[in-house]
Design a protein around this motif. Structure first.
Motif, PDB file in Angstrom:
ATOM      1  N   THR A 271      39.604  24.470  40.680  1.00  0.00           N
ATOM      2  CA  THR A 271      39.847  24.803  39.278  1.00  0.00           C
ATOM      3  C   THR A 271      38.855  25.871  38.815  1.00  0.00           C
ATOM      4  OG1 THR A 271      40.391  22.472  39.097  1.00  0.00           O
ATOM      5  CG2 THR A 271      40.347  23.707  37.052  1.00  0.00           C
ATOM      6  N   SER A 272      37.620  25.772  39.292  1.00  0.00           N
ATOM      7  CA  SER A 272      36.609  26.783  38.956  1.00  0.00           C
ATOM      8  C   SER A 272      37.052  28.151  39.453  1.00  0.00           C
ATOM      9  CB  SER A 272      35.262  26.448  39.617  1.00  0.00           C
ATOM     10  OG  SER A 272      34.799  25.218  39.159  1.00  0.00           O
ATOM     11  N   ALA A 273      37.502  28.198  40.708  1.00  0.00           N
ATOM     12  CA  ALA A 273      37.919  29.477  41.301  1.00  0.00           C
ATOM     13  C   ALA A 273      39.066  30.085  40.492  1.00  0.00           C
ATOM     14  CB  ALA A 273      38.355  29.258  42.748  1.00  0.00           C
ATOM     15  N   THR A 274      39.992  29.235  40.076  1.00  0.00           N
ATOM     16  CA  THR A 274      41.166  29.714  39.340  1.00  0.00           C
ATOM     17  C   THR A 274      40.766  30.199  37.948  1.00  0.00           C
ATOM     18  OG1 THR A 274      42.402  28.024  40.551  1.00  0.00           O
ATOM     19  CG2 THR A 274      43.531  29.062  38.701  1.00  0.00           C
ATOM     20  N   THR A 275      39.873  29.451  37.305  1.00  0.00           N
ATOM     21  CA  THR A 275      39.432  29.815  35.957  1.00  0.00           C
ATOM     22  C   THR A 275      38.638  31.130  35.984  1.00  0.00           C
ATOM     23  OG1 THR A 275      39.294  27.464  35.459  1.00  0.00           O
ATOM     24  CG2 THR A 275      38.154  28.933  33.955  1.00  0.00           C
ATOM     25  N   ALA A 276      37.745  31.261  36.965  1.00  0.00           N
ATOM     26  CA  ALA A 276      36.943  32.483  37.065  1.00  0.00           C
ATOM     27  C   ALA A 276      37.852  33.679  37.338  1.00  0.00           C
ATOM     28  CB  ALA A 276      35.903  32.327  38.178  1.00  0.00           C
ATOM     29  N   THR A 277      38.874  33.472  38.164  1.00  0.00           N
ATOM     30  CA  THR A 277      39.817  34.560  38.439  1.00  0.00           C
ATOM     31  C   THR A 277      40.568  34.942  37.170  1.00  0.00           C
ATOM     32  OG1 THR A 277      40.096  33.747  40.693  1.00  0.00           O
ATOM     33  CG2 THR A 277      41.775  35.266  39.886  1.00  0.00           C
ATOM     34  N   GLY A 278      40.946  33.934  36.386  1.00  0.00           N
ATOM     35  CA  GLY A 278      41.668  34.200  35.143  1.00  0.00           C
ATOM     36  C   GLY A 278      40.867  35.118  34.237  1.00  0.00           C
ATOM     37  N   MET A 279      39.558  34.858  34.125  1.00  0.00           N
ATOM     38  CA  MET A 279      38.732  35.708  33.265  1.00  0.00           C
ATOM     39  C   MET A 279      38.615  37.115  33.850  1.00  0.00           C
ATOM     40  SD  MET A 279      37.147  36.347  30.610  1.00  0.00           S
ATOM     41  CE  MET A 279      36.653  34.940  29.611  1.00  0.00           C
ATOM     42  N   ARG A 290      45.151  40.646  24.564  1.00  0.00           N
ATOM     43  CA  ARG A 290      45.740  40.783  23.213  1.00  0.00           C
ATOM     44  C   ARG A 290      47.044  39.990  23.114  1.00  0.00           C
ATOM     45  NH1 ARG A 290      43.321  45.972  23.151  1.00  0.00           N
ATOM     46  NH2 ARG A 290      44.990  46.933  24.372  1.00  0.00           N
ATOM     47  N   ARG A 291      47.834  40.065  24.186  1.00  0.00           N
ATOM     48  CA  ARG A 291      49.133  39.393  24.170  1.00  0.00           C
ATOM     49  C   ARG A 291      48.975  37.868  24.115  1.00  0.00           C
ATOM     50  NH1 ARG A 291      53.736  40.019  28.715  1.00  0.00           N
ATOM     51  NH2 ARG A 291      55.352  38.910  27.554  1.00  0.00           N
ATOM     52  N   LEU A 292      48.039  37.356  24.911  1.00  0.00           N
ATOM     53  CA  LEU A 292      47.830  35.901  24.933  1.00  0.00           C
ATOM     54  C   LEU A 292      47.276  35.413  23.602  1.00  0.00           C
ATOM     55  CD1 LEU A 292      46.273  35.270  28.475  1.00  0.00           C
ATOM     56  CD2 LEU A 292      48.607  34.807  27.751  1.00  0.00           C
ATOM     57  N   LYS A 293      46.423  36.244  22.991  1.00  0.00           N
ATOM     58  CA  LYS A 293      45.882  35.858  21.685  1.00  0.00           C
ATOM     59  C   LYS A 293      46.992  35.822  20.633  1.00  0.00           C
ATOM     60  CE  LYS A 293      42.055  37.848  20.220  1.00  0.00           C
ATOM     61  NZ  LYS A 293      41.330  36.684  19.699  1.00  0.00           N
ATOM     62  N   ALA A 294      47.903  36.779  20.738  1.00  0.00           N
ATOM     63  CA  ALA A 294      48.987  36.849  19.755  1.00  0.00           C
ATOM     64  C   ALA A 294      50.053  35.769  20.013  1.00  0.00           C
ATOM     65  CB  ALA A 294      49.637  38.235  19.808  1.00  0.00           C
ATOM     66  N   GLU A 295      50.207  35.401  21.281  1.00  0.00           N
ATOM     67  CA  GLU A 295      51.247  34.409  21.635  1.00  0.00           C
ATOM     68  C   GLU A 295      50.628  33.289  22.465  1.00  0.00           C
ATOM     69  OE1 GLU A 295      55.143  36.060  23.166  1.00  0.00           O
ATOM     70  OE2 GLU A 295      53.909  37.869  23.212  1.00  0.00           O
ATOM     71  N   MET A 386      42.563  23.700  32.336  1.00  0.00           N
ATOM     72  CA  MET A 386      42.594  25.165  32.209  1.00  0.00           C
ATOM     73  C   MET A 386      43.317  25.582  30.924  1.00  0.00           C
ATOM     74  SD  MET A 386      42.907  26.579  36.100  1.00  0.00           S
ATOM     75  CE  MET A 386      44.123  25.498  36.791  1.00  0.00           C
ATOM     76  N   ARG A 387      44.422  24.923  30.624  1.00  0.00           N
ATOM     77  CA  ARG A 387      45.147  25.265  29.378  1.00  0.00           C
ATOM     78  C   ARG A 387      44.246  25.082  28.159  1.00  0.00           C
ATOM     79  NH1 ARG A 387      47.363  21.890  25.870  1.00  0.00           N
ATOM     80  NH2 ARG A 387      47.731  20.139  27.301  1.00  0.00           N
ATOM     81  N   VAL A 388      43.583  23.933  28.111  1.00  0.00           N
ATOM     82  CA  VAL A 388      42.736  23.614  26.965  1.00  0.00           C
ATOM     83  C   VAL A 388      41.585  24.626  26.845  1.00  0.00           C
ATOM     84  CG1 VAL A 388      40.990  21.917  26.272  1.00  0.00           C
ATOM     85  CG2 VAL A 388      43.324  21.173  26.811  1.00  0.00           C
ATOM     86  N   LEU A 389      41.014  24.996  27.978  1.00  0.00           N
ATOM     87  CA  LEU A 389      39.909  25.961  27.930  1.00  0.00           C
ATOM     88  C   LEU A 389      40.370  27.283  27.320  1.00  0.00           C
ATOM     89  CD1 LEU A 389      36.917  26.595  28.810  1.00  0.00           C
ATOM     90  CD2 LEU A 389      37.976  27.836  30.696  1.00  0.00           C
ATOM     91  N   TRP A 390      41.518  27.804  27.802  1.00  0.00           N
ATOM     92  CA  TRP A 390      41.971  29.100  27.279  1.00  0.00           C
ATOM     93  C   TRP A 390      42.400  28.979  25.817  1.00  0.00           C
ATOM     94  CZ3 TRP A 390      39.863  32.451  30.113  1.00  0.00           C
ATOM     95  CH2 TRP A 390      39.839  32.360  31.509  1.00  0.00           C
ATOM     96  N   PRO A 395      40.889  32.434  21.149  1.00  0.00           N
ATOM     97  CA  PRO A 395      40.760  32.803  19.738  1.00  0.00           C
ATOM     98  C   PRO A 395      39.348  33.267  19.372  1.00  0.00           C
ATOM     99  CG  PRO A 395      41.820  30.656  19.969  1.00  0.00           C
ATOM    100  CD  PRO A 395      41.319  31.051  21.322  1.00  0.00           C
ATOM    101  N   ARG A 396      38.351  32.917  20.203  1.00  0.00           N
ATOM    102  CA  ARG A 396      36.964  33.293  19.899  1.00  0.00           C
ATOM    103  C   ARG A 396      36.639  34.717  20.342  1.00  0.00           C
ATOM    104  NH1 ARG A 396      33.680  28.776  19.437  1.00  0.00           N
ATOM    105  NH2 ARG A 396      32.251  30.256  18.455  1.00  0.00           N
TER     106      ARG A 396
END
Ligand code: HEM
Length: 427
Positions: A271-279, A290-295, A386-390, A395-396
């Motif tokens: 999960t760490s590897a996946t989260t770090a890759t996401g960032m 921008r898109r994820l923040k808007a939707e 992962m969903r909850v983290l993003w 929004p921050r």
């Protein structure tokens, strides 16, 4: 017709942890293999021959037929002949020190999986949403308090998933760093920054020594916890495992310790590897942020795509229990099959534009969690955290970019970034 052989110079890097330390290097090789040698034998000096299985459908065909392709007879991950030989000497003939769920076949596998299965069903995991959100918020606050230049991998993506799963197991927070270190020693044993301190990376026998040390550390740690939970069960996973019955009898101690080991290692490093890759992906794609923040409704799709994209569990090995014809090739009883999950997840025959990161990909039937009877037990927990983290973090942030070179860990097994330095602006 004799089985096709992959030129050694093409496939040898797949057997070398350092290859995975270079972002994209393994994908270059697997893309060629899918095209020219989708199912062929690798004969790399020091290793038994392995079929390298690169295509999504072939990996699914193998993993859904557990009785034909065993997990327990040989090393479950790529291992040299020397490593296998030392392991058998060390364990008195067994292929691995650990006996976790991934190292079992039926009926043993199904019986052991049943001990915890219901605790990982989506309904059971859903009740953790509130506490996991609290944990995510706490980690986000601590991360943001470090200033606008920080390493997202080490400061957030490593410790947050560890805290989620270790709290579920019942490991007190003071011991989480120890569990993180042991996990790195095990999965990234060949990475100079993450390996066991003092490990001699040039000695092929060192890996067995490391596994022995890690197993002993986990055993010494978990034995008193098992005894405690047998005496006074609590509301935690350690209690479920310590009191779990298989065929009406308590599990043996090696299996109990191993059960706790897989949860306390694979339960967060992936999960760490996946989260770090996401960032890392977000820092390189301002439009996506921008898109994820808007939707925000796209976040679950983003999570799913980070799993396909990362495929942190890069490979597992199976051995054939009988002759079998796959993709027109004759597999012989006893043959080893290296299943490349990272390759299957970029298979052009299954995924449209597989090298495009697309949070709206639908369907996204990746095999990042594996497939068949061994499919990841913790998949719903991983998705939730992962969903909850993003949901909490995006929004921050107003904008984010890389503040230096990201670095991949060197591992041919579980792999992801070990450093994702970012610079961000708050919303
Ligand atoms: C099995 C990937 C998170 C626990 C697996 C397998 C894969 C995988 C590919 C299949 C093994 C096989 O084919 O033999 C992942 C990924 C994760 C993740 C990509 C995160 C993004 C978790 C979490 C847990 C977990 C959070 C929590 C405890 C397990 C266990 C197994 C497993 C216990 C063994 C299942 C069995 O053999 O029956 N995982 N995993 N994983 N995973 Fe995960």
């Amino acid at each position: 017709m004799s089985a096709p052989r992959i030129p050694t110079e093409l496939v040898a890097p797949v057997f070398n942890p350092a290859t995975f330390g270079v972002r994209g290097a393994a994908h270059e090789i697997f893309t060629r293999l899918r095209r020219d040698y989708p199912l062929a034998i690798a004969e790399v000096p020091g290793y038994d021959p392995h079929w390298i299985v690169t295509r999504y459908e072939d990996i699914r065909e193998i993993t859904r037929q557990d009785h034909l392709f065993h997990s327990a007879d040989r090393s479950k991950t790529l291992a040299s002949q020397l490593a296998e030989q030392l392991m058998r000497q060390y364990t008195g003939g067994l292929p691995t020190i650990f006996k976790t769920l991934v190292h079992m076949d039926d009926p043993e596998h199904a019986e052991h999986r049943a001990v915890t299965q219901q605790h990982f069903y989506p309904q059971a995991i859903a009740k953790y949403e509130a506490p996991v959100r609290e944990t995510a918020r706490r980690y986000i606050e601590a991360f943001l308090a470090k200033g606008q230049n920080a390493d997202f991998a080490t400061e957030l993506a490593f410790p947050y998933p560890a805290e989620v799963v270790l709290s579920l197991i019942g490991v007190p927070q003071k011991d989480h760093q120890k569990m993180l270190d042991l996990t790195h020693w095990l999965f990234t044993y060949a990475d100079p920054d993450l390996c066991r301190p003092g490990a001699n990376l040039t000695d092929p026998a060192e890996i067995i020594k490391t596994w022995d040390i890690v197993y002993s550390e986990f055993k010494n740690y978990y034995e008193p916890i098992i005894a405690d939970r047998q005496k006074c069960p609590r509301e935690d996973l350690a209690s479920v495992i310590a009191n779990g019955k298989v065929g009406g009898c308590p599990m043996n101690e090696r299996n109990m310790v191993s059960y706790l080991v897989i949860a306390s290692t694979a339960g967060h490093d992936t999960t760490s590897a996946t989260t770090a890759t996401g960032m890392w992906v977000l820092a390189e794609n301002p439009d996506l942020l921008r898109r994820l923040k808007a939707e925000p409704a796209l976040i679950p799709g983003f999570v799913e795509e980070t799993i396909r994209w990362t495929s942190p569990v890069q490979q597992f090995v199976r051995s054939a229990t009988q002759d079998y014809v796959l993709r027109g090739q004759q597999i012989r009883k006893g043959d080893l099959l290296y299943l490349s999950y990272i390759s299957g997840n970029r298979d052009e025959e299954v995924f449209k534009d597989p090298f495009t990161f697309d949070p709206t990909r639908s369907p996204n039937r990746h095999i990042g969690f594996g497939y068949g009877p061994h499919i990841c037990l913790g998949q719903h927990l991983a998705r939730l955290e992962m969903r909850v983290l993003w949901e909490e973090l995006l929004p921050r942030l107003e904008a984010v970019e890389m503040a230096g070179e990201g670095q991949m860990a060197q591992s041919e097994f579980v792999c992801g970034p070990k450093s994702v330095p970012i610079r961000y602006r708050l919303a």
